[in-house]
Design an enzyme around this catalytic site. Sequence first.
Site, PDB file in Angstrom:
ATOM      1  N   THR A 221       0.813  -1.219   0.000  1.00  0.00           N
ATOM      2  CA  THR A 221       0.000   0.000   0.000  1.00  0.00           C
ATOM      3  C   THR A 221       0.843   1.266   0.000  1.00  0.00           C
ATOM      4  O   THR A 221       0.329   2.334  -0.318  1.00  0.00           O
ATOM      5  CB  THR A 221      -0.943   0.016   1.214  1.00  0.00           C
ATOM      6  OG1 THR A 221      -0.174  -0.167   2.403  1.00  0.00           O
ATOM      7  CG2 THR A 221      -1.979  -1.079   1.115  1.00  0.00           C
TER       8      THR A 221
ATOM      9  N   TYR B 203     -30.920 -22.104  13.330  1.00  0.00           N
ATOM     10  CA  TYR B 203     -31.952 -21.206  12.808  1.00  0.00           C
ATOM     11  C   TYR B 203     -31.517 -20.498  11.526  1.00  0.00           C
ATOM     12  O   TYR B 203     -32.313 -19.856  10.861  1.00  0.00           O
ATOM     13  CB  TYR B 203     -32.333 -20.156  13.868  1.00  0.00           C
ATOM     14  CG  TYR B 203     -31.274 -19.135  14.138  1.00  0.00           C
ATOM     15  CD1 TYR B 203     -31.288 -17.895  13.503  1.00  0.00           C
ATOM     16  CD2 TYR B 203     -30.243 -19.394  15.038  1.00  0.00           C
ATOM     17  CE1 TYR B 203     -30.311 -16.953  13.754  1.00  0.00           C
ATOM     18  CE2 TYR B 203     -29.264 -18.464  15.292  1.00  0.00           C
ATOM     19  CZ  TYR B 203     -29.298 -17.237  14.654  1.00  0.00           C
ATOM     20  OH  TYR B 203     -28.321 -16.305  14.913  1.00  0.00           O
TER      21      TYR B 203
END
Length: 649
Positions: A302, A425
């Site tokens: 970077t 779930y």
Amino acid sequence: MTKPLHPNLNVDALFLGPKSENAVFFREMMDYAVSEHMHWRSGFHPGDSALITSVDRYEHNYRETLYRTEGILNQLSAKLKNTSIPFFSPRYLGHINSDTLMVSNLAYVMAMMYNPNNCSYEASPTTTELELESGLDLCRMFGYDPQQSWGHITSGGTVANYEGLWVARNLKTLSFAISQHPRAKDLVSHKTPKQLMNMPTAEVLDLISELQQRGIFEEIRDMTCRGTGVKPETLGKLLVPQSKHYSWMKAADIFGIGQENIIPLPVNENYQTDVTQMRKITFDLIEQGESILAMIAVVGTTEVGAIDRIDEVIALRQECEERYGESFYIHVDAAYAGYACAMLLNEQGEFVEYDELASHHRSMGIMSENISWPKPEVYKSFKALKEVDSITVDPHKVGFIQYTAGAICMKDKRILDLISSRAAYVFEEHNDQTNSAARNRGMLGSSIMEGSKAGATAAALWAAHRLLPLNISGYGKVIAAGIVTAQRLLNKLANLPPIEVGKHRFEAHIMPSPDFHMINFTFKEIGNENLNNHNALNKRLYELCSYSTGRAYTNDFLTSSTTLDYKEYGDTPWHYAEKCGFSRSEWEKVRRIYVLRAAVMTYCLRNEEHFEEFWQQLQTIFVKKLNQLVDEEEKKAWLISGIDVPFIG
């Protein structure tokens, strides 16, 4: 030469444009995106009665609520226009940002209104599929086998790096757990303790398949660090280049590895991992009996855009296996430059031979005679990516997708069994007869670090990949535009005559030719031998040419900056300080150099005429900013001497 599948792709038609040149089309398609959603709502069970009547809509409080909504949006628009960063403009030469693709913006809005949550297939049946398809697009680009590999979208490169280390950590402790289980230890009884701690990734993954056949995989998985917690002695060292992203330090903390177990790999004067030092450190660790958890390499740092020698990392691992019978996991952080792999692939997704690449780029009109990319060693690095275990890549960088869109690709999807979880779930269980596509749907939410995540990002990425294939004739055209502009700008800066401001003369200095399109440069006052003064000069230039003042409209061009110091890089920045004319003794006193930093990603300046116009403007800006800086310094000097002078604004 194979005829391109998309020979008429026009880069200018991909973006809204710096002056909203494609506003009519964009508005039409935005209206289409919103209208389609509204039609879906109004047509869903048409027999259901409307809950809001025409009378309701004209009631006073109803209208007042709409007016307040309008007012708030007006306020927001004013704030956004006044203080946002103009990434779309060629005047922006700063962080790894650019304009975003129209198709991705439109697809994001289109999917956003359906509000899919890619945590579970039940909440995002469409966009979960799009995310998995997009992940495999990236896997193919890197050369992974799409039948064996797996990829998905993350919130950014940081989380993608975390996931790479997550699987490496869990993989590392599996062999030890196998050796402790009475029904499995026969699988590794021929291994020495030292070899047990440094097994090749593929060999460990083959053991997973065997454990699953014996029906004891979950028992053994609970004996790894996943179940017992982190035991540092079973993990070993994490080898990370000095050019690392800050996420690796955080990852060592989060995963209980400990920052003291991070071994820095020195970089050479081009900020690539020093191959000789990398080999020595690795061999020394093995010979000292140390375990190596993983080695990290970077494709596009970077700060300077450096690309590590991935082919050398692969060769080193193979040599360790042959010489010592020991191995390690390899993760590549290609968040910045990963998409540039598309520039090397033909329309069939195959690497173009290096000696044919330049002519291929020129024949497509994306590179001129005097510009070529990449360097031979960079080409070899991209070609070796197919051999590493996992790769981080950020679509919201050189994929030109809006935030947030990182991604990780894994060479062998069997590794997901080491980290997968189930919530009854959220993830439905599948029996053996369930097809593989259905199993993969559940795999997404149960095998990633994040929970709820926007399915709209998947739609944006999927649409971009459909319009712009991950090859030379697709993404290659867009990425090449930035590389061409960066090379031209480098040449101009390298040959810029000294700028005279009164009695002061300033010259530009550039860092060595980058591996990608990150440019680092400074202005030095001729005759100045004080490195601290030099750093102060460039820091003030950054403040005058950045958003640090909070007034984007008052700046003529926007850039970023960074400090290259001894603490991070050792003596590597000295090479640039010396190039700028500073003595060794001056470097020893200061041990840091402040540089202006520009990721040149704009597609707008690939036309030479447009670039020349931009360069003339930029030279004028340099003169203006240096004049302003000199005025400030002279005023300070006058004030210090006690002379009463008028304020210079």
